[in-house]
Design a protein around this motif. Sequence first.
Motif, PDB file in Angstrom:
ATOM      1  N   GLU A 230       0.733  24.763  17.383  1.00  0.00           N
ATOM      2  CA  GLU A 230       0.537  23.323  17.307  1.00  0.00           C
ATOM      3  C   GLU A 230      -0.433  22.845  18.389  1.00  0.00           C
ATOM      4  O   GLU A 230      -0.947  21.729  18.321  1.00  0.00           O
ATOM      5  CB  GLU A 230       1.890  22.623  17.416  1.00  0.00           C
ATOM      6  N   ALA A 231      -0.694  23.689  19.356  1.00  0.00           N
ATOM      7  CA  ALA A 231      -1.755  23.473  20.339  1.00  0.00           C
ATOM      8  C   ALA A 231      -2.312  24.838  20.698  1.00  0.00           C
ATOM      9  O   ALA A 231      -1.580  25.829  20.747  1.00  0.00           O
ATOM     10  CB  ALA A 231      -1.222  22.766  21.580  1.00  0.00           C
ATOM     11  N   VAL A 232      -3.616  24.889  20.931  1.00  0.00           N
ATOM     12  CA  VAL A 232      -4.289  26.132  21.285  1.00  0.00           C
ATOM     13  C   VAL A 232      -5.048  25.923  22.581  1.00  0.00           C
ATOM     14  O   VAL A 232      -5.868  25.003  22.695  1.00  0.00           O
ATOM     15  CB  VAL A 232      -5.262  26.576  20.171  1.00  0.00           C
ATOM     16  N   PHE A 233      -4.761  26.764  23.572  1.00  0.00           N
ATOM     17  CA  PHE A 233      -5.541  26.802  24.798  1.00  0.00           C
ATOM     18  C   PHE A 233      -6.619  27.865  24.610  1.00  0.00           C
ATOM     19  O   PHE A 233      -6.329  28.999  24.213  1.00  0.00           O
ATOM     20  CB  PHE A 233      -4.673  27.174  26.004  1.00  0.00           C
ATOM     21  N   THR A 234      -7.867  27.517  24.892  1.00  0.00           N
ATOM     22  CA  THR A 234      -8.960  28.447  24.648  1.00  0.00           C
ATOM     23  C   THR A 234      -9.993  28.359  25.759  1.00  0.00           C
ATOM     24  O   THR A 234     -10.154  27.310  26.387  1.00  0.00           O
ATOM     25  CB  THR A 234      -9.620  28.162  23.280  1.00  0.00           C
ATOM     26  N   ALA A 235     -10.694  29.467  26.003  1.00  0.00           N
ATOM     27  CA  ALA A 235     -11.789  29.513  26.976  1.00  0.00           C
ATOM     28  C   ALA A 235     -13.107  29.525  26.214  1.00  0.00           C
ATOM     29  O   ALA A 235     -13.335  30.420  25.393  1.00  0.00           O
ATOM     30  CB  ALA A 235     -11.664  30.755  27.860  1.00  0.00           C
ATOM     31  N   GLN A 236     -13.947  28.538  26.477  1.00  0.00           N
ATOM     32  CA  GLN A 236     -15.251  28.434  25.823  1.00  0.00           C
ATOM     33  C   GLN A 236     -16.282  28.033  26.870  1.00  0.00           C
ATOM     34  O   GLN A 236     -16.052  27.111  27.654  1.00  0.00           O
ATOM     35  CB  GLN A 236     -15.221  27.398  24.690  1.00  0.00           C
ATOM     36  N   THR A 335     -15.025  39.708  25.661  1.00  0.00           N
ATOM     37  CA  THR A 335     -16.284  39.374  25.000  1.00  0.00           C
ATOM     38  C   THR A 335     -16.945  38.167  25.651  1.00  0.00           C
ATOM     39  O   THR A 335     -18.167  38.140  25.864  1.00  0.00           O
ATOM     40  CB  THR A 335     -16.035  39.104  23.503  1.00  0.00           C
ATOM     41  N   LEU A 336     -16.154  37.153  25.995  1.00  0.00           N
ATOM     42  CA  LEU A 336     -16.705  35.949  26.623  1.00  0.00           C
ATOM     43  C   LEU A 336     -17.419  36.299  27.923  1.00  0.00           C
ATOM     44  O   LEU A 336     -18.530  35.816  28.195  1.00  0.00           O
ATOM     45  CB  LEU A 336     -15.584  34.945  26.871  1.00  0.00           C
ATOM     46  N   GLY A 358     -12.472  30.005  37.222  1.00  0.00           N
ATOM     47  CA  GLY A 358     -11.717  29.824  35.986  1.00  0.00           C
ATOM     48  C   GLY A 358     -11.519  31.063  35.152  1.00  0.00           C
ATOM     49  O   GLY A 358     -11.040  30.970  34.019  1.00  0.00           O
ATOM     50  N   ARG A 359     -11.930  32.250  35.679  1.00  0.00           N
ATOM     51  CA  ARG A 359     -11.685  33.507  34.971  1.00  0.00           C
ATOM     52  C   ARG A 359     -12.236  33.475  33.539  1.00  0.00           C
ATOM     53  O   ARG A 359     -11.649  34.047  32.632  1.00  0.00           O
ATOM     54  CB  ARG A 359     -10.182  33.836  34.959  1.00  0.00           C
ATOM     55  N   GLY A 360     -13.348  32.805  33.346  1.00  0.00           N
ATOM     56  CA  GLY A 360     -13.959  32.724  32.021  1.00  0.00           C
ATOM     57  C   GLY A 360     -13.919  31.346  31.408  1.00  0.00           C
ATOM     58  O   GLY A 360     -14.646  31.071  30.455  1.00  0.00           O
ATOM     59  N   HIS A 361     -13.076  30.462  31.904  1.00  0.00           N
ATOM     60  CA  HIS A 361     -13.077  29.080  31.437  1.00  0.00           C
ATOM     61  C   HIS A 361     -14.299  28.351  31.999  1.00  0.00           C
ATOM     62  O   HIS A 361     -14.868  28.738  33.026  1.00  0.00           O
ATOM     63  CB  HIS A 361     -11.799  28.369  31.887  1.00  0.00           C
ATOM     64  N   LEU A 362     -14.689  27.283  31.341  1.00  0.00           N
ATOM     65  CA  LEU A 362     -15.841  26.495  31.755  1.00  0.00           C
ATOM     66  C   LEU A 362     -15.598  25.870  33.124  1.00  0.00           C
ATOM     67  O   LEU A 362     -14.607  25.169  33.333  1.00  0.00           O
ATOM     68  CB  LEU A 362     -16.112  25.395  30.729  1.00  0.00           C
TER      69      LEU A 362
END
Length: 469
Positions: A230-236, A335-336, A358-362
């Motif tokens: 119902e919620a997704v935490f994602t690194a972009q 991959t990121l 951020g270990r890959g987070h923006l």
Amino acid sequence: MTRRLHLNAFLMNTGHHEASWRLPESDPYAHVSLAHYVNLARTAERGTFDSLFLADGPQLWSNLAQRPAGALEPLTLLTALATATEHIGLIATASTSYNSPYNLARKFASLDILSGGRAGWNIVTTAGAEAARNFGLDAEPAHAERYARAAEFVDVALKLWDSWEDDAILADKAAGVWGDDARIHPPRHKGTYFSVEGALNVPRTPQGYPLLVQAGSSTDGKVFAARYAEAVFTAQQTIEDARSFYADIKSRTRLTGRDPEHLKVLPGIVPVIGSTEAEARAAEQVLEDHIVHTHGVRRLEDLLRLEPGTLDLDGPLPDDLPPESAIEGAKSRYTLIVELARRESLTVRQLIGRLGGGRGHLTFTGTPEQVADQIETWFTRGAADGFNIMPPVLPSGLESFVDHVVPILRERGLLRTAYGPRQTLRERYGLPRPRNQYVTDAPEPAQAQAPEPDPAPAPAGATAALTRI
């Protein structure tokens, strides 16, 4: 209907930047301080965040030399925070690889009841051989197997949370009847990974069951999220990648027969804030100057599955890295990071600096207006339903965001100015209360509520100088 941002505060000991604990204002013991987390929770609530989040894993993270290691068990900590707050949602990570459905469903149901319907579960499958060895395994289960186990785990948990009908408790003193056994539904589940016979020993909760959150962005992770999350935490790292992920996960959700609006996408952002851009850059440089690069090299070699001593600090990543298909854990993050290094031609030293926050987070560095602009752009251009706010330093980074970015978002009509009437976390995210799967003649659950009305005028924008983070 006005679309509003969803904000989640991702709280991590002294902050998300690996060098945050070395700053003069940081408390190296904050990771085991209840007072520290109470202060953070109340600060996020002052900023009218939807929720806060505690990550977790069944192993000792990193090495003791690098940064504060170890963490309080999150469900225990969140129960304490439930008594110190009134509105904010309380989300904890818990692994499907190293828990049993009955015990975990009971713990989350208890938190949901004690908090008045504010619990959320970040569902993870837990990669890594270190965790596996803590549970008697020689190696981690394969990626696909972990997700198959996770799917059955969640199915069993849903059966357990539904094993009490909402009106199973009668409390009829005159008749001497406390409850109705006919309204109890033991799962009697026998599957590939789990066998669970009896009903949960906790009644159905205010939300029906906790908000379900997921954080994997691999193909298996997206399939799982489309079915359950119902919620997704994602690194972009870029808005283009974020828009692509957003469109993909919403499309997958629609194909499962679910309403894609019932899945909220929250990319992570590490905001380094200053009253001027130069001040923000200086704060960022202070943090980078405190990185111990030998720790970063060790961590990067481990993530990239390289032998110790492979990486040259002032050279690029090797050309012959294994493909994502050969990686069993943290596929999407692997991959990121590789794509970030290749896309921007970063040396290992520069890459470690980029990952330190951020270990890959923006990571975004700038003034409050620039941070607000970045958030608004992603929100309005189909890249996010909200953001996972990851302050680089705590508590100062969260305080700077709440005191200086939140007022701008409120002025732009993107964020509530105050909480409305008491709501569950599910309602805060605009989600309906789920129907009990065992009750065929139950009325349809209430539809998602419209955004809360602003009960008070938005405060004026903050222009005062910011404290250094």
